[in-house]
Design an enzyme around this catalytic site. Sequence first.
Site, PDB file in Angstrom:
ATOM      1  N   HIS A 278      -3.654  -4.561   7.838  1.00 28.02           N
ATOM      2  CA  HIS A 278      -3.751  -3.375   8.703  1.00 28.02           C
ATOM      3  C   HIS A 278      -2.864  -3.547   9.931  1.00 28.02           C
ATOM      4  O   HIS A 278      -3.051  -4.468  10.721  1.00 28.02           O
ATOM      5  CB  HIS A 278      -5.173  -3.044   9.161  1.00 28.02           C
ATOM      6  CG  HIS A 278      -5.262  -1.617   9.645  1.00 28.02           C
ATOM      7  ND1 HIS A 278      -5.521  -0.551   8.804  1.00 28.02           N
ATOM      8  CD2 HIS A 278      -5.034  -1.084  10.860  1.00 28.02           C
ATOM      9  CE1 HIS A 278      -5.478   0.565   9.495  1.00 28.02           C
ATOM     10  NE2 HIS A 278      -5.183   0.278  10.749  1.00 28.02           N
TER      11      HIS A 278
ATOM     12  N   ARG B 293      -7.033  12.771   1.028  1.00 28.90           N
ATOM     13  CA  ARG B 293      -5.973  13.223   1.940  1.00 28.90           C
ATOM     14  C   ARG B 293      -4.597  12.692   1.552  1.00 28.90           C
ATOM     15  O   ARG B 293      -3.592  13.275   1.916  1.00 28.90           O
ATOM     16  CB  ARG B 293      -6.297  12.896   3.394  1.00 28.90           C
ATOM     17  CG  ARG B 293      -6.111  11.458   3.776  1.00 28.90           C
ATOM     18  CD  ARG B 293      -6.238  11.279   5.279  1.00 28.90           C
ATOM     19  NE  ARG B 293      -7.603  11.511   5.728  1.00 28.90           N
ATOM     20  CZ  ARG B 293      -8.181  10.839   6.729  1.00 28.90           C
ATOM     21  NH1 ARG B 293      -7.502   9.921   7.388  1.00 28.90           N
ATOM     22  NH2 ARG B 293      -9.410  11.081   7.099  1.00 28.90           N
TER      23      ARG B 293
ATOM     24  N   HIS C 153      -5.563   3.691  -1.779  1.00 34.35           N
ATOM     25  CA  HIS C 153      -6.888   4.054  -1.271  1.00 34.35           C
ATOM     26  C   HIS C 153      -7.194   5.495  -1.688  1.00 34.35           C
ATOM     27  O   HIS C 153      -6.568   6.428  -1.185  1.00 34.35           O
ATOM     28  CB  HIS C 153      -6.877   3.915   0.256  1.00 34.35           C
ATOM     29  CG  HIS C 153      -8.195   4.172   0.915  1.00 34.35           C
ATOM     30  ND1 HIS C 153      -8.363   4.073   2.281  1.00 34.35           N
ATOM     31  CD2 HIS C 153      -9.417   4.523   0.422  1.00 34.35           C
ATOM     32  CE1 HIS C 153      -9.619   4.347   2.584  1.00 34.35           C
ATOM     33  NE2 HIS C 153     -10.277   4.636   1.480  1.00 34.35           N
TER      34      HIS C 153
ATOM     35  N   GLU D 177     -10.997  -9.288   3.085  1.00 37.68           N
ATOM     36  CA  GLU D 177      -9.719  -8.943   3.712  1.00 37.68           C
ATOM     37  C   GLU D 177      -9.979  -8.838   5.206  1.00 37.68           C
ATOM     38  O   GLU D 177     -10.791  -8.008   5.645  1.00 37.68           O
ATOM     39  CB  GLU D 177      -9.168  -7.624   3.162  1.00 37.68           C
ATOM     40  CG  GLU D 177      -7.839  -7.276   3.835  1.00 37.68           C
ATOM     41  CD  GLU D 177      -7.017  -6.271   3.067  1.00 37.68           C
ATOM     42  OE1 GLU D 177      -7.061  -6.266   1.820  1.00 37.68           O
ATOM     43  OE2 GLU D 177      -6.320  -5.484   3.733  1.00 37.68           O
TER      44      GLU D 177
ATOM     45  N   GLU E 257      -8.581   0.565  -3.265  1.00 43.66           N
ATOM     46  CA  GLU E 257      -9.338   0.609  -2.006  1.00 43.66           C
ATOM     47  C   GLU E 257     -10.275   1.789  -2.056  1.00 43.66           C
ATOM     48  O   GLU E 257      -9.843   2.904  -2.400  1.00 43.66           O
ATOM     49  CB  GLU E 257      -8.374   0.814  -0.837  1.00 43.66           C
ATOM     50  CG  GLU E 257      -8.124  -0.394  -0.028  1.00 43.66           C
ATOM     51  CD  GLU E 257      -7.306  -0.024   1.174  1.00 43.66           C
ATOM     52  OE1 GLU E 257      -7.720   0.853   1.949  1.00 43.66           O
ATOM     53  OE2 GLU E 257      -6.230  -0.599   1.317  1.00 43.66           O
TER      54      GLU E 257
ATOM     55  N   HIS F  15       0.957   6.268   1.877  1.00 47.85           N
ATOM     56  CA  HIS F  15       1.675   7.245   2.701  1.00 47.85           C
ATOM     57  C   HIS F  15       2.879   7.870   2.015  1.00 47.85           C
ATOM     58  O   HIS F  15       3.456   8.820   2.539  1.00 47.85           O
ATOM     59  CB  HIS F  15       1.979   6.640   4.070  1.00 47.85           C
ATOM     60  CG  HIS F  15       0.694   6.329   4.786  1.00 47.85           C
ATOM     61  ND1 HIS F  15      -0.248   7.302   5.049  1.00 47.85           N
ATOM     62  CD2 HIS F  15       0.150   5.165   5.205  1.00 47.85           C
ATOM     63  CE1 HIS F  15      -1.305   6.747   5.628  1.00 47.85           C
ATOM     64  NE2 HIS F  15      -1.085   5.448   5.724  1.00 47.85           N
TER      65      HIS F  15
ATOM     66  N   ASN G 131       0.856  -1.188   0.000  1.00 47.20           N
ATOM     67  CA  ASN G 131       0.000   0.000   0.000  1.00 47.20           C
ATOM     68  C   ASN G 131       0.897   1.245   0.000  1.00 47.20           C
ATOM     69  O   ASN G 131       1.711   1.421   0.905  1.00 47.20           O
ATOM     70  CB  ASN G 131      -0.894  -0.046   1.256  1.00 47.20           C
ATOM     71  CG  ASN G 131      -1.834   1.137   1.328  1.00 47.20           C
ATOM     72  OD1 ASN G 131      -1.424   2.269   1.084  1.00 47.20           O
ATOM     73  ND2 ASN G 131      -3.078   0.893   1.678  1.00 47.20           N
TER      74      ASN G 131
ATOM     75  N   THR H 181     -17.846  -1.811  15.480  1.00 50.73           N
ATOM     76  CA  THR H 181     -17.110  -1.223  16.611  1.00 50.73           C
ATOM     77  C   THR H 181     -15.609  -1.458  16.480  1.00 50.73           C
ATOM     78  O   THR H 181     -14.806  -0.625  16.845  1.00 50.73           O
ATOM     79  CB  THR H 181     -17.596  -1.829  17.954  1.00 50.73           C
ATOM     80  OG1 THR H 181     -17.876  -3.195  17.751  1.00 50.73           O
ATOM     81  CG2 THR H 181     -18.800  -1.118  18.485  1.00 50.73           C
TER      82      THR H 181
ATOM     83  N   ARG I  63      -9.299   8.150  -1.050  1.00 47.96           N
ATOM     84  CA  ARG I  63     -10.282   8.535  -0.029  1.00 47.96           C
ATOM     85  C   ARG I  63     -11.172   9.648  -0.546  1.00 47.96           C
ATOM     86  O   ARG I  63     -10.775  10.433  -1.409  1.00 47.96           O
ATOM     87  CB  ARG I  63      -9.571   9.007   1.243  1.00 47.96           C
ATOM     88  CG  ARG I  63      -8.753   7.936   1.932  1.00 47.96           C
ATOM     89  CD  ARG I  63      -8.207   8.480   3.242  1.00 47.96           C
ATOM     90  NE  ARG I  63      -9.292   8.729   4.170  1.00 47.96           N
ATOM     91  CZ  ARG I  63      -9.646   7.882   5.148  1.00 47.96           C
ATOM     92  NH1 ARG I  63      -8.968   6.782   5.347  1.00 47.96           N
ATOM     93  NH2 ARG I  63     -10.648   8.170   5.935  1.00 47.96           N
TER      94      ARG I  63
HETATM   95  N1  PXP Z   1      -5.811  -3.190   4.099  1.00 48.58           N
HETATM   96  C1  PXP Z   1      -6.753  -2.231   4.094  1.00 48.58           C
HETATM   97  C2  PXP Z   1      -8.131  -2.573   3.644  1.00 48.58           C
HETATM   98  C3  PXP Z   1      -6.425  -0.915   4.492  1.00 48.58           C
HETATM   99  O1  PXP Z   1      -7.357   0.037   4.478  1.00 48.58           O
HETATM  100  C4  PXP Z   1      -5.093  -0.623   4.835  1.00 48.58           C
HETATM  101  C5  PXP Z   1      -4.686   0.772   5.163  1.00 48.58           C
HETATM  102  O2  PXP Z   1      -5.339   1.257   6.220  1.00 48.58           O
HETATM  103  C6  PXP Z   1      -4.162  -1.664   4.831  1.00 48.58           C
HETATM  104  C7  PXP Z   1      -4.552  -2.940   4.463  1.00 48.58           C
HETATM  105  C8  PXP Z   1      -2.741  -1.422   5.198  1.00 48.58           C
HETATM  106  O3  PXP Z   1      -2.639  -1.070   6.528  1.00 48.58           O
HETATM  107  P1  PXP Z   1      -1.251  -0.522   7.076  1.00 48.58           P
HETATM  108  O4  PXP Z   1      -0.993   0.763   6.357  1.00 48.58           O
HETATM  109  O5  PXP Z   1      -1.489  -0.367   8.527  1.00 48.58           O
HETATM  110  O6  PXP Z   1      -0.215  -1.562   6.741  1.00 48.58           O
END
Ligand code: PXP
Length: 252
Positions: A198, A53, A47, A155, A74, A14, A11, A105, A49
């Site tokens: 995640h 952002r 992603h 996922e 995403e 960032h 991913n 939650t 958004r």
């Molecule tokens: N999978 C999904 C569906 C996500 O939304 C994210 C990012 O929040 C990730 C995986 C990757 O998470 P991380 O950046 O914490 O590795």
Amino acid sequence: MAASQLRLGVNIDHVATVRNARGGPHPDPVRAAHLAIAAGAQGITAHLREDRRHIRDEDMERLRAEIAAPLNFEMAVTEEMIAIATRLRPHAACLVPEKREERTTEGGLDLAGRPEILRDAVARLADAGARVSLFVEPEERVMDAARALGAPVVELHTGTYAEAWLAGDEAGVARELDRLRRAAAHGASIGLEIHAGHGLTTQNVRPVAAIPQVVELNIGHFLMGEAIFVGLERAIADMRAAMDEARGGAPA
Ligand code: PXP
């Protein structure tokens, strides 16, 4: 299952977060995507958004045009995102919650709240050629709900597991791993393809990578942070090695 069957999706959101902090073109998330593939990632996740952002529309366009490896788009379940995704026709689309009322939650997508909208989104994205996944809590009943909505993939949200790990909460780690294992086994038994992600790091990834039904991990934040210290290529290689070790050895 052989180690080679566990895919790593990187991913790159960032990279865009850092770029946007200054407003210019550097660092370029598409360049990071090329590097991630060269370093051994099997796919790229981004992603888009609603608030843009990090990843922007033009990043998605360029990723789709320039990256030959599978692109996992995403997205929130909105008309705007469905329109963009059906036009771009990515390899995969992962539906995630962005608003409080769309999540459970724990943080996964709330499948019970608005099933008709989700079922319709899954069908339209599938018609556009995307392999659709739902980002959900690792619960057996949630696997049944995902299947009923027509999604071929889930996922599993590993955020609660990652938090327990960070807190040094051994009982919490064991409980979350048990949830993940049971959800993965049940999901696979009813025909779902299982992904997870995640909060995964080279420290906590092994027990998740070792779950035999999991075929893909999507990892971002840790890899980008680690890249500051060791470079993206090395960060990805280290993650790949941890995943392969957990799965019983390097791919053939
Ligand atoms: N999978 C999904 C569906 C996500 O939304 C994210 C990012 O929040 C990730 C995986 C990757 O998470 P991380 O950046 O914490 O590795």
